[in-house]
Design an enzyme around this catalytic site. Structure first.
Site, PDB file in Angstrom:
ATOM      1  N   THR A   1      -2.789  -0.488   3.924  1.00 40.33           N
ATOM      2  CA  THR A   1      -3.361   0.232   2.853  1.00 40.33           C
ATOM      3  C   THR A   1      -4.883   0.828   2.764  1.00 40.33           C
ATOM      4  O   THR A   1      -5.594  -0.389   3.228  1.00 40.33           O
ATOM      5  CB  THR A   1      -2.825  -0.314   1.447  1.00 40.33           C
ATOM      6  OG1 THR A   1      -3.565   0.756   0.561  1.00 40.33           O
ATOM      7  CG2 THR A   1      -3.177  -1.474   1.355  1.00 40.33           C
ATOM      8  N   ASP A   2      -5.215   1.993   2.286  1.00 41.81           N
ATOM      9  CA  ASP A   2      -6.694   2.221   2.198  1.00 41.81           C
ATOM     10  C   ASP A   2      -7.153   1.146   1.030  1.00 41.81           C
ATOM     11  O   ASP A   2      -8.387   1.060   1.076  1.00 41.81           O
ATOM     12  CB  ASP A   2      -6.992   3.572   2.133  1.00 41.81           C
ATOM     13  CG  ASP A   2      -6.432   4.080   0.651  1.00 41.81           C
ATOM     14  OD1 ASP A   2      -5.430   3.474  -0.006  1.00 41.81           O
ATOM     15  OD2 ASP A   2      -6.482   5.297   0.454  1.00 41.81           O
ATOM     16  N   GLU A   3      -6.517   0.604   0.370  1.00 46.89           N
ATOM     17  CA  GLU A   3      -6.973  -0.091  -0.799  1.00 46.89           C
ATOM     18  C   GLU A   3      -7.698  -1.305  -0.140  1.00 46.89           C
ATOM     19  O   GLU A   3      -8.550  -1.912  -0.912  1.00 46.89           O
ATOM     20  CB  GLU A   3      -5.994  -0.582  -1.786  1.00 46.89           C
ATOM     21  CG  GLU A   3      -5.456   0.474  -2.382  1.00 46.89           C
ATOM     22  CD  GLU A   3      -4.410   0.268  -3.651  1.00 46.89           C
ATOM     23  OE1 GLU A   3      -4.451  -0.692  -4.280  1.00 46.89           O
ATOM     24  OE2 GLU A   3      -3.533   1.173  -3.930  1.00 46.89           O
ATOM     25  N   LYS A   8      -3.087  -7.920   1.101  1.00 43.71           N
ATOM     26  CA  LYS A   8      -2.903  -6.833   2.272  1.00 43.71           C
ATOM     27  C   LYS A   8      -4.116  -7.036   3.509  1.00 43.71           C
ATOM     28  O   LYS A   8      -3.852  -7.101   4.420  1.00 43.71           O
ATOM     29  CB  LYS A   8      -2.986  -5.304   1.670  1.00 43.71           C
ATOM     30  CG  LYS A   8      -1.748  -5.074   0.892  1.00 43.71           C
ATOM     31  CD  LYS A   8      -0.387  -5.091   1.536  1.00 43.71           C
ATOM     32  CE  LYS A   8      -0.244  -3.995   2.640  1.00 43.71           C
ATOM     33  NZ  LYS A   8       1.152  -4.339   3.180  1.00 43.71           N
ATOM     34  N   TYR A  28      -3.581  -7.780  -4.944  1.00 41.35           N
ATOM     35  CA  TYR A  28      -2.579  -7.041  -4.224  1.00 41.35           C
ATOM     36  C   TYR A  28      -3.333  -6.529  -2.792  1.00 41.35           C
ATOM     37  O   TYR A  28      -3.016  -6.862  -1.704  1.00 41.35           O
ATOM     38  CB  TYR A  28      -2.115  -5.552  -4.837  1.00 41.35           C
ATOM     39  CG  TYR A  28      -1.414  -4.620  -3.654  1.00 41.35           C
ATOM     40  CD1 TYR A  28      -0.423  -5.014  -2.946  1.00 41.35           C
ATOM     41  CD2 TYR A  28      -2.224  -3.465  -3.600  1.00 41.35           C
ATOM     42  CE1 TYR A  28      -0.180  -3.883  -2.019  1.00 41.35           C
ATOM     43  CE2 TYR A  28      -1.818  -2.138  -2.715  1.00 41.35           C
ATOM     44  CZ  TYR A  28      -0.640  -2.705  -1.927  1.00 41.35           C
ATOM     45  OH  TYR A  28      -0.341  -1.826  -1.031  1.00 41.35           O
TER      46      TYR A  28
HETATM   47  N1  LIG Z   1       3.044   3.348  -1.772  1.00 44.37           N
HETATM   48  C1  LIG Z   1       1.918   3.542  -1.420  1.00 44.37           C
HETATM   49  O1  LIG Z   1       1.404   4.363  -1.864  1.00 44.37           O
HETATM   50  C2  LIG Z   1       1.397   2.837  -0.090  1.00 44.37           C
HETATM   51  C3  LIG Z   1       0.241   3.264   0.322  1.00 44.37           C
HETATM   52  C4  LIG Z   1      -0.267   2.455   1.500  1.00 44.37           C
HETATM   53  C5  LIG Z   1       0.246   1.580   2.108  1.00 44.37           C
HETATM   54  N2  LIG Z   1       1.462   0.947   1.352  1.00 44.37           N
HETATM   55  C6  LIG Z   1       2.267  -0.218   2.293  1.00 44.37           C
HETATM   56  O2  LIG Z   1       3.555   0.483   2.340  1.00 44.37           O
HETATM   57  C7  LIG Z   1       4.405  -0.572   2.286  1.00 44.37           C
HETATM   58  C8  LIG Z   1       5.748  -0.113   1.441  1.00 44.37           C
HETATM   59  O3  LIG Z   1       5.039   0.186   0.499  1.00 44.37           O
HETATM   60  P1  LIG Z   1       6.278   0.843  -0.808  1.00 44.37           P
HETATM   61  O4  LIG Z   1       5.564   1.457  -1.904  1.00 44.37           O
HETATM   62  O5  LIG Z   1       7.260   1.440  -0.088  1.00 44.37           O
HETATM   63  O6  LIG Z   1       6.825  -0.353  -1.429  1.00 44.37           O
HETATM   64  P2  LIG Z   1       7.989  -0.763  -2.300  1.00 44.37           P
HETATM   65  O7  LIG Z   1       7.473  -1.803  -3.634  1.00 44.37           O
HETATM   66  O8  LIG Z   1       8.682   0.505  -2.739  1.00 44.37           O
HETATM   67  O9  LIG Z   1       9.071  -1.581  -1.380  1.00 44.37           O
HETATM   68  C9  LIG Z   1       8.985  -2.945  -1.025  1.00 44.37           C
HETATM   69  C10 LIG Z   1      10.311  -3.104  -0.533  1.00 44.37           C
HETATM   70  O10 LIG Z   1      10.130  -4.647   0.248  1.00 44.37           O
HETATM   71  C11 LIG Z   1      11.196  -5.493  -0.353  1.00 44.37           C
HETATM   72  N3  LIG Z   1      10.568  -6.912  -0.270  1.00 44.37           N
HETATM   73  C12 LIG Z   1       9.679  -7.500  -1.178  1.00 44.37           C
HETATM   74  N4  LIG Z   1       9.514  -8.788  -0.922  1.00 44.37           N
HETATM   75  C13 LIG Z   1      10.192  -8.945   0.237  1.00 44.37           C
HETATM   76  C14 LIG Z   1      10.650  -9.985   1.060  1.00 44.37           C
HETATM   77  N5  LIG Z   1      10.068 -11.162   0.686  1.00 44.37           N
HETATM   78  N6  LIG Z   1      11.483 -10.269   1.848  1.00 44.37           N
HETATM   79  C15 LIG Z   1      11.994  -8.840   2.357  1.00 44.37           C
HETATM   80  N7  LIG Z   1      11.813  -7.844   1.611  1.00 44.37           N
HETATM   81  C16 LIG Z   1      11.154  -7.826   0.403  1.00 44.37           C
HETATM   82  C17 LIG Z   1      11.360  -4.907  -1.693  1.00 44.37           C
HETATM   83  O11 LIG Z   1      12.904  -5.188  -1.959  1.00 44.37           O
HETATM   84  C18 LIG Z   1      11.359  -3.431  -1.611  1.00 44.37           C
HETATM   85  O12 LIG Z   1      12.422  -3.063  -1.199  1.00 44.37           O
HETATM   86  C19 LIG Z   1       3.668  -1.824   1.798  1.00 44.37           C
HETATM   87  O13 LIG Z   1       3.417  -2.803   2.776  1.00 44.37           O
HETATM   88  C20 LIG Z   1       2.507  -1.126   1.015  1.00 44.37           C
HETATM   89  O14 LIG Z   1       1.417  -2.190   0.939  1.00 44.37           O
HETATM   90  C21 LIG Z   1       2.084   1.676   0.250  1.00 44.37           C
END
Ligand SMILES: NC(=O)c1ccc[n+]([C@@H]2O[C@H](COP(=O)([O-])OP(=O)(O)OC[C@H]3O[C@@H](n4cnc5c(N)ncnc54)[C@H](O)[C@@H]3O)[C@@H](O)[C@H]2O)c1
Length: 334
Positions: free
Chosen positions: A124-126, A152, A148
């Site tokens: 993430t950009d965070e 990351k 968080y």
């Molecule tokens: N949503 C955003 O805006 C955004 C932006 C940049 C990066 N990201 C990154 O993208 C990825 C996905 O983000 P998201 O928003 O879809 O997340 P989300 O919270 O919607 O989904 C996370 C998923 O991971 C699963 N999970 C959690 N712990 C687990 C474990 N121990 N074993 C197996 N599965 C597990 C959860 O059940 C869930 O289905 C993350 O790594 C996040 O840091 C998200």
């Protein structure tokens, strides 16, 4: 070909699973997810309609099982994480377990198998923290400001160390805020849309002038696929849409599109250490041919339409005892 996707029942992961299942019909898609509170079983019902989708309920921290499962996979895309900043401020332990230890387990599994030709680590950009003006490059210092983003950042450094130490074929993407269908209603845009649909007050942190770059999830899926072949191991790729909006502007647009009054907006105390602005340069990925398909406005139209049409999906979460407890504790005055 076998492609493993972790966290494929979550927001970006589930969008990516359906994108890949449609595009790689001959491939076997393994979707590994623990089904935490962030995953909706109704999402799996939809994904299970793809004949090449194989769901495995598993915790990525379970090293032995993960090693067995990833052996034989060519491509691994790792989304699984704890992702909600507010929850990390309440209790960071799960974030360290999944985001750091879970990533370590996956890296170890990759180190031991010879089958993986590309590992795509979703970050993430965070991790760069806040920037008042200008934008961060891939080489900029990491300066996370909450548990968080710190978890990351730790995972990113671990991935890069495994590339340098063991030459694993890893690339990292650092994406800006994503939005689109299947996002959990604890997050800003889905919470705003669904509360507005229910004519409920909508919480807005502080003055609402925090700035985020928003990318529609379909574009993020396209970037990841580009990296299957074009990503250079050991490299980080920022992924931005160059579409900055303040939170209050996003919220006002949602209300306008839904024909709701701005009176629903309720200013609530700001989140501690709330980053004011995120911004990144993404020329590296653009040089590989990436350009967004979606403007913010077009993406928001599609997102709103999806939440209107799929009320059962988000009501399943919002009516759950877990969500009700979380929401009441967080916004006792709403
Ligand atoms: N949503 C955003 O805006 C955004 C932006 C940049 C990066 N990201 C990154 O993208 C990825 C996905 O983000 P998201 O928003 O879809 O997340 P989300 O919270 O919607 O989904 C996370 C998923 O991971 C699963 N999970 C959690 N712990 C687990 C474990 N121990 N074993 C197996 N599965 C597990 C959860 O059940 C869930 O289905 C993350 O790594 C996040 O840091 C998200």
């Amino acid at each position: 070909m076998r492609i493993a996707i972790t966290g494929g029942a979550g927001f970006i992961g589930s969008n990516f699973v359906s994108f890949i299942c449609k595009k790689y019909r001959q491939a076997q898609i393994l979707n590994i997810d623990k089904m935490t509170y962030a995953a909706n079983p109704l999402t799996l019902q939809i994904l299970n309609k793809f004949p090449n989708h194989n769901f495995i309920k598993m915790d990525i921290c379970d090293g032995k099982s993960i090693e067995g499962l990833l052996d034989g996979c060519e491509i691994i895309v790792h989304f699984a994480a704890e992702t909600h900043v507010d929850r990390s401020l309440e209790n960071a332990e799960n974030f360290l377990m999944t985001d750091v230890l879970g990533t370590f387990r996956i890296l170890e599994a990759i180190r031991k198998t010879k089958s993986v030709r590309r590992y795509i680590h979703i970050s993430t950009d965070e991790v760069y923290g806040s920037i008042q003006s200008g934008s961060f490059l891939e080489e900029s210092n990491l300066n996370p400001t909450n548990p968080y983003s710190a978890s990351k950042a730790a995972a990113d450094l671990l991935v890069l160390s495994y590339f340098r130490s063991y030459n694993i074929p890893a690339v990292i993407i650092r994406a800006t805020n994503n939005f689109g269908p299947f996002q959990h209603p604890e997050k800003f845009i889905p919470l705003s849309i669904t509360n507005a649909l229910e004519n409920k007050k909508i919480p807005l942190y502080g003055d609402g002038l925090q700035v985020r770059e928003w990318i529609f999830v379909h574009d993020t899926c396209r970037v990841i696929e580009i990296l299957f072949d074009k990503g250079e191991p050991g490299q980080v790729y920022n992924v931005s849409s160059h579409q900055e909006r303040t939170n209050i502007d996003v919220l006002k647009r949602i209300l306008k599109l839904l024909g709701k009054k701005e009176e629903l907006i309720t200013h609530v105390p700001d989140r501690p250490s709330h980053d004011r602005r995120y911004s990144i340069v993404s020329e590296k990925i653009e040089k590989l041919g990436f350009k967004t398909d979606y403007s913010f406005e077009k993406g928001l139209d599609e997102t709103i339409l999806w939440y209107k049409k799929n009320q059962q999906w988000w009501k399943h979460i919002k009516n759950s005892p877990e969500f009700q407890r979380y929401y009441k504790a967080k916004y006792p005055y709403l």
